[in-house]
Design an enzyme around this catalytic site. Structure first.
Site, PDB file in Angstrom:
ATOM      1  N   TRP A 101     -10.661   0.058  43.464  1.00  0.00           N
ATOM      2  CA  TRP A 101     -11.585   1.176  43.680  1.00  0.00           C
ATOM      3  C   TRP A 101     -10.863   2.484  43.988  1.00  0.00           C
ATOM      4  CZ3 TRP A 101     -15.793   0.612  41.305  1.00  0.00           C
ATOM      5  CH2 TRP A 101     -16.445  -0.611  41.257  1.00  0.00           C
ATOM      6  N   ASP A 171     -13.774   6.360  51.115  1.00  0.00           N
ATOM      7  CA  ASP A 171     -14.751   5.522  50.432  1.00  0.00           C
ATOM      8  C   ASP A 171     -15.039   4.328  51.344  1.00  0.00           C
ATOM      9  OD1 ASP A 171     -16.236   3.852  48.832  1.00  0.00           O
ATOM     10  OD2 ASP A 171     -14.765   3.696  47.215  1.00  0.00           O
ATOM     11  N   LYS A 195     -23.868  -2.737  49.284  1.00  0.00           N
ATOM     12  CA  LYS A 195     -22.999  -3.721  49.927  1.00  0.00           C
ATOM     13  C   LYS A 195     -23.514  -4.025  51.327  1.00  0.00           C
ATOM     14  CE  LYS A 195     -20.117  -3.140  46.391  1.00  0.00           C
ATOM     15  NZ  LYS A 195     -19.264  -2.052  45.950  1.00  0.00           N
TER      16      LYS A 195
HETATM   17  C1  LIG Z   1     -18.702  -1.307  44.867  1.00  0.00           C
HETATM   18  C2  LIG Z   1     -17.741  -0.240  45.231  1.00  0.00           C
HETATM   19  C3  LIG Z   1     -17.702   0.984  44.553  1.00  0.00           C
HETATM   20  C4  LIG Z   1     -18.553   1.283  43.344  1.00  0.00           C
HETATM   21  O1  LIG Z   1     -19.874   1.239  43.623  1.00  0.00           O
HETATM   22  P1  LIG Z   1     -20.986   1.462  42.494  1.00  0.00           P
HETATM   23  O2  LIG Z   1     -22.184   1.681  43.347  1.00  0.00           O
HETATM   24  O3  LIG Z   1     -21.037   0.216  41.679  1.00  0.00           O
HETATM   25  O4  LIG Z   1     -20.618   2.654  41.705  1.00  0.00           O
HETATM   26  C5  LIG Z   1     -16.832   1.945  44.983  1.00  0.00           C
HETATM   27  N1  LIG Z   1     -16.016   1.725  46.030  1.00  0.00           N
HETATM   28  C6  LIG Z   1     -16.011   0.562  46.703  1.00  0.00           C
HETATM   29  C7  LIG Z   1     -15.091   0.374  47.859  1.00  0.00           C
HETATM   30  C8  LIG Z   1     -16.873  -0.457  46.328  1.00  0.00           C
HETATM   31  O5  LIG Z   1     -16.881  -1.624  46.996  1.00  0.00           O
END
Ligand SMILES: *Cc1c(COP(=O)(O)O)cnc(C)c1O
Length: 361
Positions: A101, A171, A195
């Protein structure tokens, strides 16, 4: 049979939240309409979005000079939006390459013409440790992008990398509200909701107000400053996803907040890590100090045995423990909504599997 869902996302939600959604579905607050049908310009929705924001501010102790913005487009769109809004002086960002990511974030920043310097990487050791910043003295980056919890590789920063005077952008998609951080240490935070905070379709951005409004004529849907001015309602927001996040936030408050979530996530992950470290069949590849509290990859080293395990786990009601295709093996996600009993059921199952499969590896 009790079902436990170890999916990395979309992921398990708290049972009381699902029950509330079910109860609210036919007629939200006796309006005769479901939340899916109410106007985003109604008093009903104003209350939903304002309460969600306030609960988030309370839970994370967000200072007044930070905006809370509700976007669509997932964490991935923020990899584009953050550099467009924040990389305005040097048009250059630093990045810690901690896995998939982080790498994706760098890739998207480059697509909008922002230069990306990888400050450190642990790719050569398959991201089983976190890269750190050794010495960042010069002020040459608009910000440093860090992925705090690496959902796929199973690492997490408990101590923030030292960016000196340079703004940190985090993030937090997979450990938002699951691990305590100090908001003031960041210029901006992004997190997809599916998540740890509800359902897909909603992405949170928390951003310090002096960092925004520096670029004219950004595409409206990507403009932090415009969303701040419009209370995240420049257009139709993801009404149902914001409502669901609001219920999760209420649940988090009732449970004791983020500190309590971190304590529980630590208890669940300790249980699993301790088992894996004792096991003769399974290995958890991540360096102990860098281990995630919520995403735990593990392997037997034998892909056929992994496949057998995943099939038997599924039959036992332990769902979605297949590892990400880039890592293989298994991965258990123990987000806030996963009860301790779920982690215990997984460990009991793995223990039994190990005893039944002695000598096959
Ligand atoms: C799942 C995830 C993303 C991407 O998320 P989307 O909503 O599918 O675009 C980005 N960063 C992290 C750390 C993630 O776990």
């Amino acid at each position: 049979m009790t079902i436990y869902n170890f999916s990395a996302g979309p992921a398990t939600m708290p049972d009381p939240v699902i029950a509330q959604i079910k109860a609210d579905m036919p007629s939200y607050k006796n309006s005769g309409m479901s939340v899916m049908e109410i106007s985003h310009r109604s008093a009903l929705f104003d209350d939903i979005i304002n309460t969600a924001e306030q609960d988030m501010r309370d839970l994370l102790k967000i200072p007044d000079n930070y905006k809370v913005l509700f976007f669509q487009g997932g964490g991935t769109l923020q990899f584009t939006t953050a550099p467009m809004n924040l990389a305005t002086k040097y048009h250059k960002i630093g990045l810690l390459d901690s896995g998939h990511w982080a790498d994706r974030a760098g890739d998207e920043a480059k697509r909008v013409g922002v230069k990306v310097d990888v400050l450190n990487s642990t790719k050569d050791i398959k991201y089983t440790k976190l890269p750190i910043i050794k010495n960042l003295t010069q002020d040459t980056y608009d910000y440093v992008h860090v992925c705090l919890n690496n959902t796929i590789e199973g690492t997490a920063y408990s101590t923030l990398p030292d960016t000196g005077a340079t703004t940190l952008v985090g993030d937090m998609s997979s450990n938002f509200m699951g691990q305590q951080y100090n908001i003031e240490d960041f210029g901006a935070i992004m997190a997809g909701a599916q998540k740890n905070l509800g359902i897909a379709g909603l992405t949170l951005v928390i951003v310090r107000d002096d960092l925004i409004g520096k670029v004219q004529n950004l595409p409206s849907m990507l403009d932090y400053d415009l969303f701040a001015k419009k209370n995240s309602m420049f257009n139709t927001p993801p009404v149902f996803a914001i409502y669901a996040a609001g219920l999760v936030l209420k649940w988090l408050k009732e449970q004791g907040g983020v500190a309590e979530m971190e304590r529980r996530n630590r208890a669940k992950s300790d249980l699993l890590y301790n088992f894996l470290d004792e096991s003769k069949l399974f290995t958890a590849p991540v360096e102990k100090a860098d281990r995630s509290l919520v995403n735990i990859p593990f392997v037997t080293g034998n892909p056929d045995l992994d496949a057998k395990l995943i099939a038997e786990a599924t039959e036992a009601g332990l769902l979605n423990i297949k590892g990400h295709r880039s890592v293989g093996g298994m991965r258990a996600s123990l987000y806030n909504a996963m009860p301790y009993e779920g982690a215990q059921a997984l460990v009991d199952f793995l223990d039994k599997f190990e005893k039944n499969n002695r000598g096959t590896n």
